[in-house]
Design an enzyme around this catalytic site. Structure first.
Site, short mmCIF file in Angstrom:
data_model
loop_
_atom_site.label_atom_id
_atom_site.label_comp_id
_atom_site.label_asym_id
_atom_site.label_seq_id
_atom_site.Cartn_x
_atom_site.Cartn_y
_atom_site.Cartn_z
N CYS A 144 82.14 -17.15 7.54
CA CYS A 144 83.43 -17.76 7.82
C CYS A 144 83.77 -17.51 9.16
O CYS A 144 82.82 -16.53 9.91
CB CYS A 144 84.61 -17.21 7.06
SG CYS A 144 85.01 -15.40 7.49
N CYS A 186 84.32 -13.50 10.11
CA CYS A 186 83.01 -12.84 9.95
C CYS A 186 82.03 -13.07 11.19
O CYS A 186 81.07 -12.23 11.75
CB CYS A 186 82.37 -13.12 8.70
SG CYS A 186 83.38 -12.29 7.42
N GLU A 243 79.90 -9.94 4.75
CA GLU A 243 79.37 -9.52 5.78
C GLU A 243 80.09 -8.45 6.51
O GLU A 243 79.53 -7.47 7.31
CB GLU A 243 79.57 -10.88 6.57
CG GLU A 243 78.82 -12.10 5.99
CD GLU A 243 79.89 -13.15 5.20
OE1 GLU A 243 79.36 -14.05 5.15
OE2 GLU A 243 80.71 -12.37 4.66
N HIS A 275 85.29 -9.51 3.23
CA HIS A 275 84.07 -10.15 2.95
C HIS A 275 82.80 -9.29 3.08
O HIS A 275 82.73 -8.24 3.59
CB HIS A 275 83.87 -11.32 4.30
CG HIS A 275 84.99 -12.43 3.86
ND1 HIS A 275 85.23 -13.52 4.64
CD2 HIS A 275 86.04 -12.29 3.10
CE1 HIS A 275 86.19 -14.32 4.24
NE2 HIS A 275 86.63 -13.82 3.30
#
Length: 150
Positions: free
Chosen positions: A106, A109, A80, A78
């Protein structure tokens, strides 16, 4: 003169970063900032050294997995995560930083960001993962969302 404020400026940069994404489902960009200086960026996509989903196809799409679920079977990392990883690779602390991202993080993260001591997250849109938001709130991480649910 229409000069953007800092939040607008860094969010625009996060949107540009998202254009590098190789994800077939959602393009996400993140910019990690400390004292109004960029320390790292990240976008979602396949892990370095492996084929992109553009080449292999998306397993989550093939299995009809709804957004916000079963991230563990995705080939990608991801945005992040990648912004935190880039800071670590370059030896830059993430403590007391602000993350600008095109979507709320999410759950996975959110845990990474809280442990990385990110103090604030500015998001453009909401991602369908309520647990992530609950964890950030409990950890004392401020979250601002510019575009509320429509």
């Amino acid at each position: 003169m229409n000069r953007p404020n800092w939040d607008e400026y860094f969010m625009e940069l996060a949107e540009v970063v998202s254009k590098r994404s190789t994800c077939l489902r959602r393009k996400v960009g993140a910019v990690l900032v400390k004292n109004n200086h960029i320390i790292s960026t990240g976008y979602n996509g396949s892990v370095s050294g492996i084929k992109h989903c553009e080449e292999t196809g998306c397993l989550r799409n093939k299995l009809n997995i709804p957004s916000g679920q079963r991230h563990e079977i995705c080939r990608g990392a991801h945005a992040e995560e990648n912004s935190i990883i880039q800071a670590a690779l370059h030896g830059v602390t993430t403590e007391d930083t602000v993350l600008y991202t095109t979507f709320t993080p999410c759950t996975h993260c959110s845990k990474i960001l809280a442990n990385a001591k990110v103090k604030k997250i500015v998001c453009k849109e909401k991602y369908p993962d309520e647990l992530g938001m609950e964890l950030l709130k409990e950890a004392g991480v401020e979250v601002l969302i510019s575009k509320k649910d429509e």
